[in-house]
Scaffold this active site. Structure first.
Site, PDB file in Angstrom:
ATOM      1  N   TRP A 102       0.454  13.774   3.406  1.00 56.31           N
ATOM      2  CA  TRP A 102      -0.150  13.100   4.567  1.00 56.31           C
ATOM      3  C   TRP A 102       0.866  12.760   5.641  1.00 56.31           C
ATOM      4  O   TRP A 102       0.500  12.524   6.785  1.00 56.31           O
ATOM      5  CB  TRP A 102      -0.860  11.824   4.104  1.00 56.31           C
ATOM      6  CG  TRP A 102      -2.012  12.114   3.200  1.00 56.31           C
ATOM      7  CD1 TRP A 102      -3.291  12.387   3.585  1.00 56.31           C
ATOM      8  CD2 TRP A 102      -2.000  12.187   1.772  1.00 56.31           C
ATOM      9  NE1 TRP A 102      -4.063  12.631   2.480  1.00 56.31           N
ATOM     10  CE2 TRP A 102      -3.313  12.494   1.357  1.00 56.31           C
ATOM     11  CE3 TRP A 102      -1.006  12.010   0.801  1.00 56.31           C
ATOM     12  CZ2 TRP A 102      -3.657  12.649   0.011  1.00 56.31           C
ATOM     13  CZ3 TRP A 102      -1.348  12.156  -0.541  1.00 56.31           C
ATOM     14  CH2 TRP A 102      -2.661  12.471  -0.926  1.00 56.31           C
ATOM     15  N   ASP A 132       2.225   3.175   2.925  1.00 56.37           N
ATOM     16  CA  ASP A 132       1.247   4.201   2.555  1.00 56.37           C
ATOM     17  C   ASP A 132       1.908   5.472   2.024  1.00 56.37           C
ATOM     18  O   ASP A 132       1.643   5.880   0.901  1.00 56.37           O
ATOM     19  CB  ASP A 132       0.311   4.518   3.726  1.00 56.37           C
ATOM     20  CG  ASP A 132      -0.997   5.149   3.280  1.00 56.37           C
ATOM     21  OD1 ASP A 132      -1.198   5.344   2.068  1.00 56.37           O
ATOM     22  OD2 ASP A 132      -1.834   5.441   4.149  1.00 56.37           O
ATOM     23  N   HIS A 187       1.622   5.321  -2.210  1.00 56.87           N
ATOM     24  CA  HIS A 187       1.164   6.370  -3.148  1.00 56.87           C
ATOM     25  C   HIS A 187       2.400   6.973  -3.824  1.00 56.87           C
ATOM     26  O   HIS A 187       2.967   7.946  -3.337  1.00 56.87           O
ATOM     27  CB  HIS A 187       0.366   7.443  -2.408  1.00 56.87           C
ATOM     28  CG  HIS A 187      -0.925   6.928  -1.856  1.00 56.87           C
ATOM     29  ND1 HIS A 187      -2.123   7.084  -2.505  1.00 56.87           N
ATOM     30  CD2 HIS A 187      -1.186   6.216  -0.732  1.00 56.87           C
ATOM     31  CE1 HIS A 187      -3.084   6.512  -1.791  1.00 56.87           C
ATOM     32  NE2 HIS A 187      -2.535   5.973  -0.712  1.00 56.87           N
ATOM     33  N   HIS A 213       0.845  -1.203   0.000  1.00 52.47           N
ATOM     34  CA  HIS A 213       0.000   0.000   0.000  1.00 52.47           C
ATOM     35  C   HIS A 213       0.875   1.245   0.000  1.00 52.47           C
ATOM     36  O   HIS A 213       1.486   1.604   1.009  1.00 52.47           O
ATOM     37  CB  HIS A 213      -0.941   0.031   1.198  1.00 52.47           C
ATOM     38  CG  HIS A 213      -1.960   1.122   1.069  1.00 52.47           C
ATOM     39  ND1 HIS A 213      -3.294   0.869   0.828  1.00 52.47           N
ATOM     40  CD2 HIS A 213      -1.839   2.465   1.084  1.00 52.47           C
ATOM     41  CE1 HIS A 213      -3.945   2.011   0.720  1.00 52.47           C
ATOM     42  NE2 HIS A 213      -3.075   3.006   0.880  1.00 52.47           N
ATOM     43  N   GLN A 236      -9.151   9.390  -5.766  1.00 55.10           N
ATOM     44  CA  GLN A 236      -8.876  10.068  -4.490  1.00 55.10           C
ATOM     45  C   GLN A 236     -10.019  11.002  -4.052  1.00 55.10           C
ATOM     46  O   GLN A 236     -10.328  11.110  -2.871  1.00 55.10           O
ATOM     47  CB  GLN A 236      -7.579  10.889  -4.620  1.00 55.10           C
ATOM     48  CG  GLN A 236      -7.255  11.789  -3.447  1.00 55.10           C
ATOM     49  CD  GLN A 236      -6.766  11.021  -2.231  1.00 55.10           C
ATOM     50  OE1 GLN A 236      -5.621  10.586  -2.174  1.00 55.10           O
ATOM     51  NE2 GLN A 236      -7.649  10.828  -1.248  1.00 55.10           N
ATOM     52  N   HIS A 281      -9.324   1.764  -0.560  1.00 53.43           N
ATOM     53  CA  HIS A 281      -9.197   2.477   0.704  1.00 53.43           C
ATOM     54  C   HIS A 281     -10.567   2.350   1.367  1.00 53.43           C
ATOM     55  O   HIS A 281     -11.569   2.792   0.798  1.00 53.43           O
ATOM     56  CB  HIS A 281      -8.894   3.954   0.453  1.00 53.43           C
ATOM     57  CG  HIS A 281      -7.469   4.233   0.086  1.00 53.43           C
ATOM     58  ND1 HIS A 281      -6.895   3.769  -1.054  1.00 53.43           N
ATOM     59  CD2 HIS A 281      -6.516   4.957   0.739  1.00 53.43           C
ATOM     60  CE1 HIS A 281      -5.637   4.185  -1.098  1.00 53.43           C
ATOM     61  NE2 HIS A 281      -5.374   4.902  -0.035  1.00 53.43           N
ATOM     62  N   GLU A 319     -11.253   4.487   6.201  1.00 55.18           N
ATOM     63  CA  GLU A 319     -10.122   5.179   6.833  1.00 55.18           C
ATOM     64  C   GLU A 319     -10.706   6.375   7.577  1.00 55.18           C
ATOM     65  O   GLU A 319     -10.662   7.519   7.118  1.00 55.18           O
ATOM     66  CB  GLU A 319      -9.080   5.622   5.792  1.00 55.18           C
ATOM     67  CG  GLU A 319      -7.806   6.133   6.462  1.00 55.18           C
ATOM     68  CD  GLU A 319      -6.731   6.564   5.485  1.00 55.18           C
ATOM     69  OE1 GLU A 319      -7.021   6.661   4.273  1.00 55.18           O
ATOM     70  OE2 GLU A 319      -5.601   6.824   5.930  1.00 55.18           O
TER      71      GLU A 319
END
Ligand code: FE2
Length: 431
Positions: A316, A310, A60, A58, A153, A211, A214
């Site tokens: 983030w 992630d 990005h 996982h 997203q 996702h 979350e």
């Protein structure tokens, strides 16, 4: 016959010690003690651990290494991160996305991380990041397996063009169907998005990785719909739910019904401890929730659970270094799960479990597998997690593609050891 490579005196994750690993034609040709044959290169593992490469299921990669662009996340929340990414998206260039992704892959290789499942945002009508990461996927193929997930997203229904863009991204060759049901406008839209996305995957014969939930909201229950759709469409074994953080806050009775449903559906769970213990609980005063999903309970039922990184220096999360042992170590602390068995499992959760979620072929240390492995400065998986052990050598298809010296400190104290290797402090069987 001369082998390409022999690694002498390795310990293996399954507990075997004193093993030699011989490589021919980029594959593992033998794993046994005392291989006496010639080899073009011989590495003495000196009893240290040789493991299959780390796998991050996982990530990005379109956002990685963009920290500070165009500004920092002040609140530290998921929602400000999404807003910040929305500010950056129109400013992205094809070249910059590729440059950052390739730099990240260099870092990943140095950490023995040779397979990554990356979500790629499709809510940009240019599909700029999609095209860039498809190019990166090809360029890194000799040394890293990159699997891409079409990720809406801004919401599959909430974003005005995501429905069309997701199909376009899959047509371009993105591998996996993604989604974000908890970010749709309503719970009903979220559930509808799960149904639609699973139907797309079933029609195209693709894997699913959403996702999912979350959120700190215990009523965010899209994993239930995901499991039910998996059963309805016969997608067992092809679906993963990422994050699942609302499960932390759910009612225990409800969870006692939910987990058997996940088990029945063969849905895998992907927890991302570095990110979720920092993003979740931000609206709490005290006590403050950690926001990790229920890993021990899922494991007890036999639900596959893997750990992902992630984020790495993006809107983030301002930290991260492609170190999957850091991810495993954080999970052990944050869950918490401190038994020897659980720590050993955390190593599997960043190697063999995610490899099976990605469907990697030829992964492992059996004869016939790809000769991809990592020599670690540790005696066994527990020590590797404890130390976030140095990667002494990283091998891909039988070739050493990264090397680093052992981390050994020289200390200057009268009458005391002069060299300290933290890996020498492993507990011994004898008292
Ligand atoms: Fe994510």
């Amino acid at each position: 016959m001369a082998f390409e490579l022999i690694v002498k005196n390795a310990s293996l994750p399954d507990g075997r010690t004193g093993q030699d690993i011989a490589v021919a034609d980029g594959r593992i040709a033998a794993v046994e003690p005392g291989i006496g044959a010639e080899a073009r290169r011989v590495i003495d593992a000196a009893g240290r651990l040789v493991a299959p490469p780390f796998v991050d299921c996982h990530f990005h990669m379109d956002a990685t290494l963009s920290l500070g662009l165009p500004r920092m996340n002040q609140s530290g929340t998921l929602l400000e991160g999404i807003a910040l990414w929305g500010e950056l998206k129109p400013l992205l260039t094809h070249e910059a996305v590729i440059e950052r992704a390739l730099r990240y892959c260099d870092l990943a290789v140095s950490q023995g991380l040779l397979a990554v499942r990356s979500h790629v945002d499709i809510c940009d009508d240019r599909l700029l990041a999609v095209e860039a990461l498809i190019e990166v996927r090809e360029r890194v193929k000799p040394y890293l397996d990159l699997q891409l997930v079409a990720f809406p997203q801004d919401g599959y229904y909430r974003s005005p063009t995501a429905v069309r863009n997701l199909e376009r991204a899959l047509d371009l060759g993105v591998d996996v169907v993604g989604g974000i049901p908890h970010f749709e406008r309503t719970m009903a839209d979220g559930a509808a998005s799960v149904r639609a996305l699973c139907e797309i995957a079933a029609a195209r014969g693709l894997l699913v990785d959403l996702h999912c939930d979350e959120s700190d909201d215990p009523l965010s229950r899209h994993i239930e719909t995901l499991a039910a759709e998996t059963v309805r469409l016969g997608l067992q074994g092809r679906v993963a739910g990422s994050h699942l953080t609302s499960m932390h806050s759910m009612d225990n009775y409800y969870v006692s019904k939910l987990l058997p449903l996940m088990k029945e559906a063969g849905v895998a769970a992907i927890a991302n401890p570095l990110i979720n213990i920092t993003l979740q609980g931000r609206h709490d005063t005290y006590p403050r929730r950690r926001g990790l999903t229920r890993i021990p309970e899922m494991r007890a039922l036999g639900i596959p659970v893997a750990l992902g990184q992630d984020c790495c220096m993006d809107p983030w999360y301002g930290l991260g270094n492609a170190d999957m042992l850091d991810v495993a170590n954080m999970a052990v602390h944050a869950v918490p799960m401190t038994s020897r068995e659980a720590i050993r499992w955390s190593f599997e959760a960043v190697t063999t479990v995610p490899a099976s979620i990605l469907g990697l072929e030829g992964y492992g240390l059996d004869v016939g597998c790809n000769a991809d492995f990592v020599l670690l400065q540790a005696a066994d998986p527990i020590e590797a997690v404890r130390l976030r052990a140095q990667r002494l050598a990283v091998v891909r298809r039988g070739k050493v593609i990264a090397e680093a010296p052992a981390r050994i400190a020289t200390i200057a104290l009268e009458g005391r050891p002069a060299r300290v290797d933290a890996a020498d402090y492993a507990p011994r069987a004898s008292a």
